[in-house]
Design a protein around this motif. Sequence first.
Motif, PDB file in Angstrom:
ATOM      1  N   SER A 100      -3.692   5.607   4.396  1.00 47.42           N
ATOM      2  CA  SER A 100      -5.042   5.621   4.962  1.00 47.42           C
ATOM      3  C   SER A 100      -6.053   6.166   3.956  1.00 47.42           C
ATOM      4  O   SER A 100      -7.179   5.663   3.846  1.00 47.42           O
ATOM      5  N   ASN A 101      -5.659   7.183   3.209  1.00 47.64           N
ATOM      6  CA  ASN A 101      -6.547   7.754   2.199  1.00 47.64           C
ATOM      7  C   ASN A 101      -6.747   6.801   1.021  1.00 47.64           C
ATOM      8  O   ASN A 101      -7.853   6.648   0.498  1.00 47.64           O
ATOM      9  N   ARG A 102      -5.646   6.163   0.610  1.00 46.03           N
ATOM     10  CA  ARG A 102      -5.729   5.244  -0.528  1.00 46.03           C
ATOM     11  C   ARG A 102      -6.615   4.045  -0.199  1.00 46.03           C
ATOM     12  O   ARG A 102      -7.410   3.595  -1.030  1.00 46.03           O
ATOM     13  N   ILE A 103      -6.510   3.517   1.015  1.00 42.75           N
ATOM     14  CA  ILE A 103      -7.334   2.365   1.388  1.00 42.75           C
ATOM     15  C   ILE A 103      -8.815   2.750   1.421  1.00 42.75           C
ATOM     16  O   ILE A 103      -9.683   1.956   1.046  1.00 42.75           O
ATOM     17  N   LYS A 104      -9.120   3.976   1.833  1.00 45.79           N
ATOM     18  CA  LYS A 104     -10.512   4.420   1.811  1.00 45.79           C
ATOM     19  C   LYS A 104     -11.053   4.427   0.385  1.00 45.79           C
ATOM     20  O   LYS A 104     -12.219   4.123   0.149  1.00 45.79           O
ATOM     21  N   PHE A 120       0.791  -1.236   0.000  1.00 47.81           N
ATOM     22  CA  PHE A 120       0.000   0.000   0.000  1.00 47.81           C
ATOM     23  C   PHE A 120       0.825   1.290   0.000  1.00 47.81           C
ATOM     24  O   PHE A 120       0.248   2.373  -0.010  1.00 47.81           O
ATOM     25  N   THR A 121       2.139   1.198   0.046  1.00 46.41           N
ATOM     26  CA  THR A 121       2.936   2.425   0.077  1.00 46.41           C
ATOM     27  C   THR A 121       2.759   3.201  -1.232  1.00 46.41           C
ATOM     28  O   THR A 121       2.500   2.613  -2.286  1.00 46.41           O
ATOM     29  N   PRO A 122       2.899   4.531  -1.198  1.00 44.72           N
ATOM     30  CA  PRO A 122       2.590   5.343  -2.387  1.00 44.72           C
ATOM     31  C   PRO A 122       3.476   5.055  -3.590  1.00 44.72           C
ATOM     32  O   PRO A 122       3.077   5.330  -4.715  1.00 44.72           O
ATOM     33  N   PHE A 123       4.669   4.512  -3.360  1.00 42.43           N
ATOM     34  CA  PHE A 123       5.600   4.293  -4.458  1.00 42.43           C
ATOM     35  C   PHE A 123       5.912   2.802  -4.606  1.00 42.43           C
ATOM     36  O   PHE A 123       6.099   2.093  -3.628  1.00 42.43           O
ATOM     37  N   LYS A 124       5.958   2.333  -5.823  1.00 43.36           N
ATOM     38  CA  LYS A 124       6.428   0.986  -6.133  1.00 43.36           C
ATOM     39  C   LYS A 124       5.661  -0.099  -5.390  1.00 43.36           C
ATOM     40  O   LYS A 124       6.250  -1.009  -4.800  1.00 43.36           O
ATOM     41  N   GLY A 139       4.145   5.276  10.517  1.00 40.15           N
ATOM     42  CA  GLY A 139       4.728   5.053   9.207  1.00 40.15           C
ATOM     43  C   GLY A 139       4.943   6.343   8.432  1.00 40.15           C
ATOM     44  O   GLY A 139       4.311   7.374   8.684  1.00 40.15           O
ATOM     45  N   LYS A 140       5.830   6.268   7.454  1.00 41.40           N
ATOM     46  CA  LYS A 140       6.181   7.459   6.669  1.00 41.40           C
ATOM     47  C   LYS A 140       5.071   7.923   5.738  1.00 41.40           C
ATOM     48  O   LYS A 140       5.087   9.060   5.266  1.00 41.40           O
ATOM     49  N   TYR A 141       4.111   7.033   5.460  1.00 37.94           N
ATOM     50  CA  TYR A 141       3.115   7.354   4.445  1.00 37.94           C
ATOM     51  C   TYR A 141       1.691   7.142   4.934  1.00 37.94           C
ATOM     52  O   TYR A 141       0.795   6.875   4.137  1.00 37.94           O
ATOM     53  N   TYR A 142       1.453   7.283   6.232  1.00 36.55           N
ATOM     54  CA  TYR A 142       0.108   7.040   6.757  1.00 36.55           C
ATOM     55  C   TYR A 142      -0.886   8.089   6.259  1.00 36.55           C
ATOM     56  O   TYR A 142      -1.944   7.772   5.754  1.00 36.55           O
ATOM     57  N   ARG A 143      -0.538   9.357   6.408  1.00 40.35           N
ATOM     58  CA  ARG A 143      -1.428  10.456   6.024  1.00 40.35           C
ATOM     59  C   ARG A 143      -0.970  11.109   4.731  1.00 40.35           C
ATOM     60  O   ARG A 143       0.221  11.134   4.409  1.00 40.35           O
ATOM     61  N   THR A 144      -1.930  11.673   3.984  1.00 43.36           N
ATOM     62  CA  THR A 144      -1.589  12.500   2.843  1.00 43.36           C
ATOM     63  C   THR A 144      -0.843  13.728   3.346  1.00 43.36           C
ATOM     64  O   THR A 144      -1.252  14.362   4.318  1.00 43.36           O
ATOM     65  N   LEU A 192       4.890  -0.464   6.251  1.00 46.77           N
ATOM     66  CA  LEU A 192       5.009   0.204   7.539  1.00 46.77           C
ATOM     67  C   LEU A 192       3.843   1.125   7.879  1.00 46.77           C
ATOM     68  O   LEU A 192       3.689   1.510   9.029  1.00 46.77           O
ATOM     69  N   SER A 193       3.024   1.498   6.932  1.00 50.00           N
ATOM     70  CA  SER A 193       1.928   2.435   7.209  1.00 50.00           C
ATOM     71  C   SER A 193       0.564   1.767   7.154  1.00 50.00           C
ATOM     72  O   SER A 193      -0.459   2.422   6.990  1.00 50.00           O
ATOM     73  N   CYS A 194       0.552   0.449   7.308  1.00 50.55           N
ATOM     74  CA  CYS A 194      -0.699  -0.306   7.201  1.00 50.55           C
ATOM     75  C   CYS A 194      -0.699  -1.435   8.218  1.00 50.55           C
ATOM     76  O   CYS A 194       0.361  -1.949   8.584  1.00 50.55           O
TER      77      CYS A 194
END
Length: 389
Positions: A295-299, A159-163, A260-265, A190-192
Amino acid sequence: MKRIFADFHIHLGSTSEGKPVKISASKNLTLSNVLHTAFQHKGIQMVGIIDCHVPAVIRELEEAVEKGEISEHRDGGLIKDRGCLIPGSEIEIYDENCNGPIHVLVFLPYLNCMKHFSSWLGERMTNHHLSSQRFYGSATELQEKTKELGGLFIIAHAFTPFKSLYGRGVVKSMEEVFKPELIDAIELGLSCDTHMAGQLGELEKHTFLSNSDAHSLEKIGREYQAIDMEDLSFKELSLALKGKEGRKIVVNYGLHPQLGKYYRTCCAKCGVLIKEEETLKCAHCEKGRIVKGVSNRIKELSDTASASSPEKRPPYTHHVPLEFIPGLGPRMLEKLRRQFGTDMEVIHSVSDEELREILPNQVVDKIIESRNGTIPLKEGGGGHYGKLN
Protein backbone atom coordinates in the motif's frame (compact mmCIF):
# COMPACT_ATOMS: atom_id res chain seq x y z
CA MET A 1 -19.33 -19.86 -24.09
CA LYS A 2 -18.22 -21.59 -20.87
CA ARG A 3 -17.39 -19.85 -17.62
CA ILE A 4 -14.46 -21.51 -15.89
CA PHE A 5 -12.27 -20.83 -12.86
CA ALA A 6 -8.50 -20.59 -13.31
CA ASP A 7 -5.38 -20.23 -11.16
CA PHE A 8 -2.15 -19.71 -13.08
CA HIS A 9 0.53 -19.74 -10.37
CA ILE A 10 0.91 -23.16 -8.74
CA HIS A 11 4.24 -24.70 -7.76
CA LEU A 12 5.45 -28.30 -7.62
CA GLY A 13 7.38 -29.24 -4.51
CA SER A 14 8.73 -32.51 -5.89
CA THR A 15 8.48 -34.97 -8.74
CA SER A 16 6.69 -38.31 -8.42
CA GLU A 17 10.11 -39.82 -7.69
CA GLY A 18 10.70 -37.41 -4.81
CA LYS A 19 13.21 -35.12 -6.53
CA PRO A 20 12.93 -31.47 -5.39
CA VAL A 21 11.46 -28.90 -7.77
CA LYS A 22 10.51 -25.77 -5.77
CA ILE A 23 12.58 -25.92 -2.59
CA SER A 24 10.23 -23.76 -0.49
CA ALA A 25 7.09 -25.65 -1.58
CA SER A 26 5.47 -28.62 0.16
CA LYS A 27 6.67 -32.03 -0.99
CA ASN A 28 3.00 -32.99 -1.29
CA LEU A 29 2.77 -30.68 -4.30
CA THR A 30 3.38 -33.42 -6.86
CA LEU A 31 1.91 -33.23 -10.34
CA SER A 32 -0.79 -35.82 -9.62
CA ASN A 33 -1.72 -34.24 -6.27
CA VAL A 34 -1.95 -30.73 -7.75
CA LEU A 35 -4.22 -31.80 -10.60
CA HIS A 36 -6.45 -33.92 -8.35
CA THR A 37 -6.79 -31.17 -5.73
CA ALA A 38 -7.41 -28.41 -8.27
CA PHE A 39 -9.86 -30.27 -10.50
CA GLN A 40 -11.66 -32.51 -8.01
CA HIS A 41 -11.59 -30.63 -4.66
CA LYS A 42 -11.17 -26.96 -5.51
CA GLY A 43 -13.32 -26.82 -8.64
CA ILE A 44 -10.62 -25.04 -10.66
CA GLN A 45 -10.81 -26.04 -14.34
CA MET A 46 -7.58 -24.47 -15.63
CA VAL A 47 -4.24 -24.37 -13.81
CA GLY A 48 -0.86 -22.93 -14.62
CA ILE A 49 1.94 -25.04 -13.18
CA ILE A 50 4.99 -22.81 -13.31
CA ASP A 51 7.81 -25.35 -12.84
CA CYS A 52 7.33 -27.19 -16.14
CA HIS A 53 10.72 -26.21 -17.55
CA VAL A 54 12.38 -28.61 -15.06
CA PRO A 55 13.57 -31.62 -17.12
CA ALA A 56 12.24 -34.16 -14.61
CA VAL A 57 8.79 -32.52 -14.78
CA ILE A 58 8.86 -32.58 -18.58
CA ARG A 59 9.68 -36.31 -18.50
CA GLU A 60 6.81 -36.92 -16.08
CA LEU A 61 4.39 -35.07 -18.35
CA GLU A 62 5.63 -36.91 -21.44
CA GLU A 63 5.19 -40.25 -19.69
CA ALA A 64 1.64 -39.29 -18.68
CA VAL A 65 0.87 -38.46 -22.32
CA GLU A 66 2.37 -41.77 -23.49
CA LYS A 67 0.21 -43.68 -20.98
CA GLY A 68 -2.90 -41.81 -22.07
CA GLU A 69 -3.38 -40.22 -18.62
CA ILE A 70 -2.97 -36.73 -20.13
CA SER A 71 -3.60 -35.60 -23.70
CA GLU A 72 -2.30 -32.56 -25.58
CA HIS A 73 -5.01 -30.28 -26.92
CA ARG A 74 -4.61 -29.40 -30.59
CA ASP A 75 -4.78 -25.72 -29.60
CA GLY A 76 -2.30 -26.09 -26.77
CA GLY A 77 -2.56 -27.08 -23.13
CA LEU A 78 -2.68 -30.50 -21.48
CA ILE A 79 -6.05 -32.10 -20.75
CA LYS A 80 -6.71 -34.41 -17.80
CA ASP A 81 -10.19 -35.44 -16.69
CA ARG A 82 -12.27 -32.26 -16.37
CA GLY A 83 -9.41 -29.75 -16.43
CA CYS A 84 -6.57 -28.19 -18.41
CA LEU A 85 -2.93 -27.70 -17.42
CA ILE A 86 -1.09 -24.76 -18.99
CA PRO A 87 2.68 -25.51 -18.86
CA GLY A 88 4.59 -22.60 -17.38
CA SER A 89 7.86 -21.46 -15.87
CA GLU A 90 8.67 -18.92 -13.16
CA ILE A 91 11.97 -17.20 -13.89
CA GLU A 92 14.08 -14.71 -11.97
CA ILE A 93 15.45 -11.78 -13.96
CA TYR A 94 18.41 -9.77 -12.73
CA ASP A 95 19.76 -7.68 -15.59
CA GLU A 96 21.59 -4.37 -15.67
CA ASN A 97 18.42 -2.38 -16.25
CA CYS A 98 16.47 -3.56 -13.21
CA ASN A 99 19.10 -4.37 -10.55
CA GLY A 100 16.55 -7.12 -9.72
CA PRO A 101 15.53 -9.69 -8.84
CA ILE A 102 12.19 -9.66 -10.67
CA HIS A 103 10.02 -12.74 -11.17
CA VAL A 104 8.10 -13.38 -14.38
CA LEU A 105 5.91 -16.21 -15.67
CA VAL A 106 6.24 -17.76 -19.11
CA PHE A 107 3.51 -20.06 -20.46
CA LEU A 108 3.90 -22.19 -23.58
CA PRO A 109 1.30 -24.11 -25.59
CA TYR A 110 2.93 -27.50 -26.18
CA LEU A 111 5.37 -29.86 -24.48
CA ASN A 112 7.82 -29.70 -27.38
CA CYS A 113 7.89 -25.90 -26.95
CA MET A 114 8.59 -26.29 -23.23
CA LYS A 115 11.28 -28.87 -23.94
CA HIS A 116 13.02 -26.47 -26.33
CA PHE A 117 12.63 -23.63 -23.82
CA SER A 118 14.09 -25.78 -21.02
CA SER A 119 17.15 -26.56 -23.11
CA TRP A 120 17.54 -22.86 -23.96
CA LEU A 121 17.24 -21.92 -20.27
CA GLY A 122 19.82 -24.57 -19.38
CA GLU A 123 22.42 -22.52 -21.24
CA ARG A 124 21.40 -19.37 -19.34
CA MET A 125 20.84 -20.68 -15.80
CA THR A 126 23.16 -22.21 -13.24
CA ASN A 127 20.60 -24.91 -12.42
CA HIS A 128 17.44 -25.25 -14.53
CA HIS A 129 16.57 -28.46 -12.64
CA LEU A 130 14.97 -26.29 -9.93
CA SER A 131 12.19 -23.70 -10.05
CA SER A 132 12.44 -19.88 -10.01
CA GLN A 133 16.15 -19.77 -10.83
CA ARG A 134 18.08 -16.73 -12.02
CA PHE A 135 18.17 -16.11 -15.76
CA TYR A 136 21.48 -14.80 -17.08
CA GLY A 137 20.32 -12.59 -19.91
CA SER A 138 18.22 -9.52 -20.49
CA ALA A 139 14.52 -9.27 -19.78
CA THR A 140 13.78 -8.37 -23.40
CA GLU A 141 15.74 -11.40 -24.61
CA LEU A 142 13.48 -13.60 -22.49
CA GLN A 143 10.37 -11.82 -23.78
CA GLU A 144 11.41 -12.28 -27.40
CA LYS A 145 12.18 -15.99 -26.90
CA THR A 146 8.76 -16.45 -25.31
CA LYS A 147 7.05 -14.90 -28.33
CA GLU A 148 9.21 -16.90 -30.75
CA LEU A 149 7.76 -20.05 -29.16
CA GLY A 150 4.19 -18.74 -29.25
CA GLY A 151 4.08 -18.17 -25.51
CA LEU A 152 2.54 -15.78 -23.00
CA PHE A 153 4.69 -13.46 -20.87
CA ILE A 154 3.32 -12.33 -17.50
CA ILE A 155 4.79 -10.16 -14.73
CA ALA A 156 4.59 -12.13 -11.46
CA HIS A 157 3.30 -10.68 -8.14
CA ALA A 158 4.13 -7.21 -9.44
CA PHE A 159 4.01 -5.28 -6.14
CA THR A 160 5.36 -7.57 -3.42
CA PRO A 161 8.46 -6.18 -1.62
CA PHE A 162 10.74 -8.96 -2.85
CA LYS A 163 11.46 -10.22 -6.36
CA SER A 164 8.91 -8.09 -8.14
CA LEU A 165 8.79 -5.38 -10.80
CA TYR A 166 7.58 -2.49 -8.65
CA GLY A 167 7.99 -3.71 -5.08
CA ARG A 168 11.73 -3.36 -4.57
CA GLY A 169 11.65 0.39 -5.08
CA VAL A 170 14.26 0.31 -7.86
CA VAL A 171 12.03 0.34 -10.95
CA LYS A 172 9.47 3.10 -11.45
CA SER A 173 8.24 2.08 -14.89
CA MET A 174 8.04 -1.25 -16.71
CA GLU A 175 9.71 0.38 -19.73
CA GLU A 176 12.96 0.50 -17.76
CA VAL A 177 13.14 -3.30 -18.01
CA PHE A 178 10.57 -4.73 -20.42
CA LYS A 179 8.96 -4.14 -23.77
CA PRO A 180 5.39 -3.35 -22.66
CA GLU A 181 3.89 -4.58 -25.93
CA LEU A 182 5.28 -8.08 -25.19
CA ILE A 183 3.60 -8.31 -21.75
CA ASP A 184 0.36 -10.31 -21.83
CA ALA A 185 -0.80 -9.72 -18.25
CA ILE A 186 0.13 -8.38 -14.81
CA GLU A 187 -0.24 -10.65 -11.79
CA LEU A 188 -1.29 -8.45 -8.87
CA GLY A 189 -0.12 -10.57 -5.93
CA LEU A 190 -1.73 -11.29 -2.56
CA SER A 191 -1.45 -7.78 -1.09
CA CYS A 192 -2.89 -5.86 -4.04
CA ASP A 193 -6.18 -5.58 -5.89
CA THR A 194 -7.43 -3.89 -9.05
CA HIS A 195 -8.27 -0.61 -7.32
CA MET A 196 -4.74 -0.31 -5.93
CA ALA A 197 -2.96 -1.29 -9.17
CA GLY A 198 -5.25 1.03 -11.12
CA GLN A 199 -3.41 3.98 -9.60
CA LEU A 200 -0.56 3.38 -12.07
CA GLY A 201 -1.39 4.88 -15.45
CA GLU A 202 0.99 2.63 -17.40
CA LEU A 203 -1.02 -0.44 -16.39
CA GLU A 204 -4.27 0.79 -17.91
CA LYS A 205 -3.93 -1.29 -21.09
CA HIS A 206 -2.81 -4.48 -19.34
CA THR A 207 -4.91 -7.43 -18.20
CA PHE A 208 -4.78 -8.16 -14.46
CA LEU A 209 -4.54 -11.69 -13.03
CA SER A 210 -5.15 -12.84 -9.47
CA ASN A 211 -3.35 -16.13 -8.75
CA SER A 212 -2.59 -18.15 -5.64
CA ASP A 213 1.22 -18.60 -5.84
CA ALA A 214 0.43 -21.87 -4.07
CA HIS A 215 3.24 -23.48 -2.07
CA SER A 216 0.90 -26.09 -0.53
CA LEU A 217 -2.15 -27.99 -1.76
CA GLU A 218 -4.76 -26.08 0.27
CA LYS A 219 -3.46 -22.74 -1.02
CA ILE A 220 -4.50 -23.63 -4.58
CA GLY A 221 -7.30 -21.29 -5.56
CA ARG A 222 -6.86 -18.80 -2.72
CA GLU A 223 -6.82 -16.28 -5.59
CA TYR A 224 -8.22 -17.03 -9.03
CA GLN A 225 -10.33 -15.66 -11.87
CA ALA A 226 -13.52 -16.52 -13.72
CA ILE A 227 -12.98 -16.62 -17.49
CA ASP A 228 -15.36 -16.93 -20.41
CA MET A 229 -13.99 -19.24 -23.12
CA GLU A 230 -15.31 -21.74 -25.65
CA ASP A 231 -12.94 -24.58 -24.77
CA LEU A 232 -10.17 -25.45 -22.34
CA SER A 233 -7.00 -24.70 -24.31
CA PHE A 234 -3.97 -22.43 -24.51
CA LYS A 235 -5.41 -20.65 -27.55
CA GLU A 236 -8.61 -19.82 -25.66
CA LEU A 237 -6.57 -18.47 -22.73
CA SER A 238 -4.57 -16.27 -25.09
CA LEU A 239 -7.78 -14.86 -26.58
CA ALA A 240 -9.21 -14.24 -23.10
CA LEU A 241 -6.14 -12.29 -21.98
CA LYS A 242 -6.54 -10.10 -25.04
CA GLY A 243 -10.34 -9.84 -24.64
CA LYS A 244 -10.92 -11.06 -28.19
CA GLU A 245 -13.82 -12.89 -29.85
CA GLY A 246 -15.97 -12.83 -26.73
CA ARG A 247 -13.35 -14.52 -24.59
CA LYS A 248 -12.49 -12.50 -21.50
CA ILE A 249 -11.69 -12.45 -17.81
CA VAL A 250 -15.03 -11.82 -16.13
CA VAL A 251 -14.07 -11.43 -12.46
CA ASN A 252 -10.84 -11.44 -10.45
CA TYR A 253 -11.25 -13.13 -7.06
CA GLY A 254 -8.59 -12.41 -4.49
CA LEU A 255 -7.83 -11.97 -0.83
CA HIS A 256 -8.66 -8.58 0.56
CA PRO A 257 -5.26 -6.84 0.28
CA GLN A 258 -5.25 -6.30 4.05
CA LEU A 259 -5.05 -10.09 4.50
CA GLY A 260 -1.85 -10.22 2.46
CA LYS A 261 1.57 -10.66 4.03
CA TYR A 262 2.89 -7.37 2.69
CA TYR A 263 -0.04 -4.93 2.73
CA ARG A 264 1.34 -2.57 5.40
CA THR A 265 4.87 -1.44 6.16
CA CYS A 266 5.91 -3.60 9.07
CA CYS A 267 8.79 -4.78 11.22
CA ALA A 268 9.72 -8.23 9.94
CA LYS A 269 11.07 -9.26 13.35
CA CYS A 270 8.35 -8.31 15.83
CA GLY A 271 5.42 -7.75 13.46
CA VAL A 272 4.61 -4.22 14.60
CA LEU A 273 2.90 -2.17 11.88
CA ILE A 274 4.72 1.05 11.04
CA LYS A 275 2.62 4.15 10.46
CA GLU A 276 3.34 6.17 7.34
CA GLU A 277 4.49 9.20 9.27
CA GLU A 278 7.01 7.21 11.28
CA THR A 279 10.61 6.69 10.22
CA LEU A 280 11.58 3.28 8.86
CA LYS A 281 12.99 2.12 12.18
CA CYS A 282 11.11 -0.11 14.54
CA ALA A 283 10.49 1.81 17.75
CA HIS A 284 9.23 -1.39 19.39
CA CYS A 285 12.19 -3.78 19.14
CA GLU A 286 14.85 -1.47 17.59
CA LYS A 287 16.30 -4.51 15.78
CA GLY A 288 13.82 -5.52 13.14
CA ARG A 289 14.20 -5.02 9.43
CA ILE A 290 11.46 -2.77 8.08
CA VAL A 291 9.60 -4.17 5.05
CA LYS A 292 7.79 -1.54 2.99
CA GLY A 293 4.17 -2.45 2.44
CA VAL A 294 2.48 -2.73 -0.95
CA SER A 295 0.00 0.00 0.00
CA ASN A 296 2.86 2.38 0.78
CA ARG A 297 4.80 1.48 -2.36
CA ILE A 298 1.77 2.07 -4.61
CA LYS A 299 1.28 5.51 -3.05
CA GLU A 300 4.88 6.32 -4.06
CA LEU A 301 4.24 5.17 -7.63
CA SER A 302 0.72 6.55 -7.98
CA ASP A 303 0.01 8.87 -10.88
CA THR A 304 -3.72 9.14 -10.42
CA ALA A 305 -3.93 12.08 -12.81
CA SER A 306 -3.26 9.69 -15.70
CA ALA A 307 -4.58 6.50 -14.10
CA SER A 308 -8.06 5.20 -14.70
CA SER A 309 -10.01 1.97 -14.66
CA PRO A 310 -11.02 1.15 -18.23
CA GLU A 311 -14.57 0.00 -18.84
CA LYS A 312 -13.34 -3.39 -20.02
CA ARG A 313 -11.55 -3.99 -16.70
CA PRO A 314 -13.36 -6.81 -14.86
CA PRO A 315 -14.49 -6.30 -11.27
CA TYR A 316 -12.31 -7.47 -8.41
CA THR A 317 -14.18 -9.42 -5.73
CA HIS A 318 -12.58 -9.74 -2.31
CA HIS A 319 -12.66 -13.44 -1.58
CA VAL A 320 -11.82 -15.41 1.57
CA PRO A 321 -10.74 -19.03 1.01
CA LEU A 322 -12.67 -21.56 3.08
CA GLU A 323 -9.58 -22.57 5.05
CA PHE A 324 -9.31 -18.94 6.28
CA ILE A 325 -12.81 -18.96 7.81
CA PRO A 326 -12.63 -19.01 11.65
CA GLY A 327 -13.95 -22.28 13.03
CA LEU A 328 -13.88 -24.11 9.70
CA GLY A 329 -11.26 -26.80 10.20
CA PRO A 330 -10.05 -29.64 7.92
CA ARG A 331 -12.79 -32.09 8.99
CA MET A 332 -15.55 -29.58 8.41
CA LEU A 333 -14.03 -28.64 5.05
CA GLU A 334 -13.99 -32.28 4.01
CA LYS A 335 -17.64 -32.58 5.05
CA LEU A 336 -18.52 -29.61 2.83
CA ARG A 337 -16.72 -31.18 -0.14
CA ARG A 338 -18.51 -34.50 0.33
CA GLN A 339 -21.86 -32.72 0.47
CA PHE A 340 -21.47 -30.13 -2.28
CA GLY A 341 -18.57 -31.28 -4.47
CA THR A 342 -15.96 -28.52 -4.66
CA ASP A 343 -14.89 -25.35 -2.88
CA MET A 344 -16.10 -23.28 -5.84
CA GLU A 345 -19.60 -24.71 -5.38
CA VAL A 346 -19.57 -23.82 -1.69
CA ILE A 347 -18.22 -20.31 -2.27
CA HIS A 348 -20.36 -19.36 -5.26
CA SER A 349 -23.46 -21.55 -5.46
CA VAL A 350 -24.59 -23.16 -2.21
CA SER A 351 -27.37 -21.25 -0.43
CA ASP A 352 -27.12 -19.97 3.14
CA GLU A 353 -29.89 -22.37 4.15
CA GLU A 354 -28.04 -25.38 2.74
CA LEU A 355 -24.90 -24.37 4.63
CA ARG A 356 -26.82 -24.06 7.93
CA GLU A 357 -28.00 -27.64 7.56
CA ILE A 358 -24.48 -28.98 8.07
CA LEU A 359 -22.42 -26.17 9.64
CA PRO A 360 -22.66 -24.27 12.95
CA ASN A 361 -24.43 -20.93 12.59
CA GLN A 362 -21.36 -18.93 13.63
CA VAL A 363 -19.31 -20.49 10.82
CA VAL A 364 -22.06 -19.88 8.26
CA ASP A 365 -22.28 -16.26 9.44
CA LYS A 366 -18.57 -15.83 8.69
CA ILE A 367 -18.99 -17.35 5.22
CA ILE A 368 -21.87 -14.95 4.54
CA GLU A 369 -19.79 -12.01 5.78
CA SER A 370 -17.00 -13.17 3.49
CA ARG A 371 -19.35 -13.32 0.48
CA ASN A 372 -20.62 -9.81 1.27
CA GLY A 373 -17.15 -8.40 1.88
CA THR A 374 -18.09 -7.32 5.41
CA ILE A 375 -15.95 -9.66 7.49
CA PRO A 376 -13.69 -7.61 9.85
CA LEU A 377 -9.95 -7.81 9.21
CA LYS A 378 -6.66 -7.24 10.95
CA GLU A 379 -4.06 -5.91 8.51
CA GLY A 380 -1.00 -7.93 7.58
CA GLY A 381 2.55 -6.85 6.78
CA GLY A 382 6.23 -7.73 6.98
CA GLY A 383 5.66 -11.36 6.02
CA HIS A 384 2.76 -11.87 8.45
CA TYR A 385 -0.69 -12.58 7.01
CA GLY A 386 -3.62 -10.47 8.11
CA LYS A 387 -6.34 -12.17 10.11
CA LEU A 388 -10.13 -12.43 10.12
CA ASN A 389 -11.70 -11.21 13.35
